[in-house]
Design an enzyme around this catalytic site. Structure first.
Site, PDB file in Angstrom:
ATOM      1  CD  GLU A 144      -9.543 -19.174 -24.840  1.00  0.00           C
ATOM      2  OE1 GLU A 144     -10.657 -19.646 -24.523  1.00  0.00           O
ATOM      3  OE2 GLU A 144      -8.757 -18.701 -24.004  1.00  0.00           O
ATOM      4  CG  ASP A 170      -2.703  -9.009 -25.135  1.00  0.00           C
ATOM      5  OD1 ASP A 170      -2.827 -10.203 -24.819  1.00  0.00           O
ATOM      6  OD2 ASP A 170      -2.156  -8.169 -24.408  1.00  0.00           O
ATOM      7  CD  GLU A 209     -12.701 -18.643 -18.068  1.00  0.00           C
ATOM      8  OE1 GLU A 209     -11.581 -19.150 -18.246  1.00  0.00           O
ATOM      9  OE2 GLU A 209     -13.150 -17.767 -18.814  1.00  0.00           O
ATOM     10  CD  GLU A 268      -7.637 -19.876 -19.545  1.00  0.00           C
ATOM     11  OE1 GLU A 268      -6.860 -19.958 -20.513  1.00  0.00           O
ATOM     12  OE2 GLU A 268      -8.481 -18.965 -19.438  1.00  0.00           O
ATOM     13  CE1 TYR A 307     -12.603 -17.433 -25.586  1.00  0.00           C
ATOM     14  CE2 TYR A 307     -11.321 -16.175 -27.169  1.00  0.00           C
ATOM     15  CZ  TYR A 307     -11.574 -16.542 -25.865  1.00  0.00           C
ATOM     16  OH  TYR A 307     -10.806 -16.037 -24.843  1.00  0.00           O
ATOM     17  CG  HIS A 350      -9.718 -22.682 -20.498  1.00  0.00           C
ATOM     18  ND1 HIS A 350      -8.999 -22.830 -21.664  1.00  0.00           N
ATOM     19  CD2 HIS A 350     -10.422 -21.532 -20.628  1.00  0.00           C
ATOM     20  CE1 HIS A 350      -9.262 -21.806 -22.469  1.00  0.00           C
ATOM     21  NE2 HIS A 350     -10.135 -21.013 -21.872  1.00  0.00           N
TER      22      HIS A 350
END
Length: 651
Positions: free
Chosen positions: A355, A411, A333, A308, A419, A336
């Site tokens: 998210e 990560d 996106e 995004e 999400y 965002h």
């Protein structure tokens, strides 16, 4: 960021009614634990364990970049100049995050405008955090400049040879800064707690068009000399750059597509509804505050579905399938621009604030433009994936607000939690309060915290003051804390069903029971989501004869649709359907999007022959993979080889 429109898990036919709460403690215990957790979280809410920087002492207000793009050396070289806000009167150091960056010189501006050399030290490299850069600043300089160059192996940059692009003529470079990869191409306070404006002057070969997450001019001349300005303050993970054979085609007066010449029209046609999505989001959540919204379609090696970056979403070409069935990526996106870019999490431990909110807003955009049934199918698929993931992952990763020390590398967060559970929680609030209350609340939330980075505790305080207290009797604080601090999905989670998926389930059952394939006139109308659900609900393994029958009818082997491929090939590998191996290897060689290819790698490495194929394919594909994807595949193969040979003998 969107790792996948439809995530990586290959899910059995799970009930669409919701996820189990097997991992959740009894209600009274859960309430007490939630209260303790909330107190603990508030105490550490502003600590970003993934950054060496000390923003409480000094902050970067503005960044000025001077960079040269060198495709031959695979490096960015130049300088970064920081305009600083010294908030601690005793501070005499500027600490920056770096990873694999060579520091050549550091200078500081004096009060008279002249520049002096400053002492600096680069610490040893930590595998996750990189190297701390400490700059001695006894004069507390208002501006400091670092001259540096990047490594060809920078984790946040990918360099592609011409052969790895669609046009095959011009090399390509692009960045991926989230979560903490910006530090591999710019020395920074690489934490979302710090927001800054930036300008950039970038030079490149004349045949390369350079773009950044800034004010890209659709009419800019391709001359190898580019300037950029980002007047809105952004966190470091939204810093982005790309260079290659790129051309522009407009969608509207404020939106358009950048892509290689052979892709730009196809992408523009697929993303034609972008401005309609913007209008929907503005109606619901307030004005779009970033001026332009353009989409850059990257080569297939891009490791995610989308990123995004403000004003310039990076997107995978794998969602361009010709029927707009996967354009919810654009909705995600774009969303965002409110949740994430405008109101940002203050640490990666609070990733759901970006998210989860974005996935909720995405679903509202999809519902508005494509109907409730389309939105519900997306919900069911993502919640089935969540249920499957929760059978495997540590309960500590199933909470929305992670405790410090839970995650070694940001990560590695649970994407389904961040999400899907995050979005589900907001749907819970929406249904309890009604859209007539919840939509204005969310709109004002975005406005109230605009251009700020906040922890989960700030959201809780705001929700208590503006939802719970103003509308008593709808949601309790215990329910709020259960959603945020407890693992699993609460029993109060709203249910979503899909009649179209019911028809798919019936068709699948009929075929499994008696070999009768669904009627061709019915399957001809199926969307990607319906095909995904059809495959997801299959048994763990099928016979070669069954797979051959499906292949003959639907041509799954060799499919151009990545969402179908990421489910079909693992099923084929598990079932020993060797006829699909060549196409599977070609697919994971050509595509670098992690969520699409990792399920196939994960199945291949489970057998000796499959492991050999995985290693051979990876060796061929590796030059075209992004470093993030490379690391994921390396880890999968290494674990399989270790399991095959057993632990090393004790000495």
């Amino acid at each position: 960021m969107r790792p996948s429109i439809l995530s990586l898990c290959l899910v059995a036919a799970l009930a669409a009614a919701g996820c189990s709460r097997d991992a959740t403690a009894p209600a009274d215990t859960a309430t007490k634990e939630a209260a303790v957790a909330a107190a603990d979280q508030k105490a550490v809410a502003e600590v970003d364990e993934y950054s060496y920087s000390e923003p409480a002492k000094v902050r970067i207000n503005d960044l000025a970049l001077e960079l040269k793009v060198d495709f031959d050396k695979k490096e960015l070289a130049g300088s970064a100049t920081y305009t600083l806000d010294w908030t601690d009167p005793k501070a005499t150091q500027l600490i920056l995050d770096t990873r694999d960056i060579t520091i050549e010189k550091v200078v500081g501006e004096r009060a008279d405008g002249k520049w002096d050399d400053l002492k600096f030290a680069l610490a040893d490299k930590d595998k996750v955090l990189g190297s701390k850069l400490t700059i001695e600043t006894p004069q507390r300089n208002p501006r400091i400049r670092v001259t540096y160059h990047t490594s060809p192996d920078a984790s946040g940059l990918q360099w592609l040879t011409p052969e790895m692009t669609q046009g095959k003529k011009t090399p390509f470079m692009f960045s991926q800064s989230q979560q903490i990869h910006a530090r591999s191409w710019v020395p920074l306070q690489d934490t979302p707690q710090v927001r800054f404006t930036y300008t950039a002057h970038v030079t490149s070969p004349q045949d390369a068009m350079v773009l950044m997450s800034a004010d890209n001019d659709p009419k800019a001349a391709r001359d190898g000399d580019y300037t950029f300005k980002m007047p809105q303050k952004i966190p470091s993970y939204l810093l982005a750059i790309a260079a290659g054979d790129l051309t522009f085609q407009p969608i509207s007066d404020r939106a358009g597509v950048w892509a290689e010449p052979g892709m730009v029209k196809k992408a523009t046609d697929e993303f034609a509804d972008t401005d309609k999505m913007m209008q929907t989001a503005e109606r619901l959540y307030g004005p779009y505050r970033w001026e332009r919204y353009d989409i850059l379609v990257l080569p297939p090696s891009f490791p995610y579905g989308g990123m995004e970056n403000p004003r310039l979403t990076f997107a995978t070409p794998t969602v361009i399938v010709g029927d707009k069935s996967l354009v919810s990526l654009v909705a995600h996106e774009l969303a965002h621009s409110w949740s994430g870019n405008l109101v940002t999490f203050s640490t990666p431990k609070d990733g759901w604030l970006n998210e989860g909110f974005t996935s909720y807003v995405e679903n509202r955009i999809v519902e508005d433009l494509y109907g409730k049934e389309a939105a519900d199918m997306e919900k069911v698929i993502s919640r089935n994936e969540l249920a499957a993931e929760y059978k495997e992952i540590d309960p500590k990763l199933q909470v929305l607000a992670l405790r410090p020390g839970t995650l070694a590398d940001p990560d590695g967060a649970s994407s389904s939690t961040v999400y899907t559970k995050g979005a589900w929680f907001l749907q819970f609030l929406e249904e309890r309060y009604g859209r007539d209350v919840f939509d204005p609340f969310l709109k004002e939330y975005f406005n109230h915290f605009a251009f700020q980075s906040i922890p989960t505790t700030k959201f809780i305080e705001y929700a208590k003051a503006n939802l719970l207290d103003k509308h008593p009797g709808k949601v309790t604080e215990a329910e709020l804390d259960e959603w945020i601090y407890q693992p699993g999905v609460p029993a109060s989670a709203p249910k979503t069903l899909s009649p179209r998926f019911d028809a798919v389930d019936a068709a699948r059952k009929a075929w499994l029971d008696n070999g009768t394939l669904p009627a061709a006139d019915a399957t001809a109308k199926w969307s990607t989501q319906e095909w995904v659900h059809f495959i997801d609900g299959m048994p763990e393994k099928l016979s070669s004869e069954q797979l051959a029958a499906l292949d003959k009818a639907y041509h799954f082997t060799g499919t151009p649709n990545g969402e179908i491929a990421q489910r079909w090939y693992p099923l084929a590998v598990r079932s020993g359907y060797g006829q699909a191996n060549t196409a599977a290897a070609e697919f994971i060689s050509r595509v670098g999007r992690r969520k699409l290819i990792m399920p196939t790698y994960a199945e291949l490495v489970k057998t000796p022959d499959g492991l050999k194929l995985a290693e051979t394919t990876f060796a061929k594909a590796r030059p075209g993979y992004h470093p993030i994807t490379t690391a994921s595949v390396e880890e999968t193969i290494a674990k399989a080889k270790q399991a095959a040979t057993g632990p090393a003998p004790a000495k």
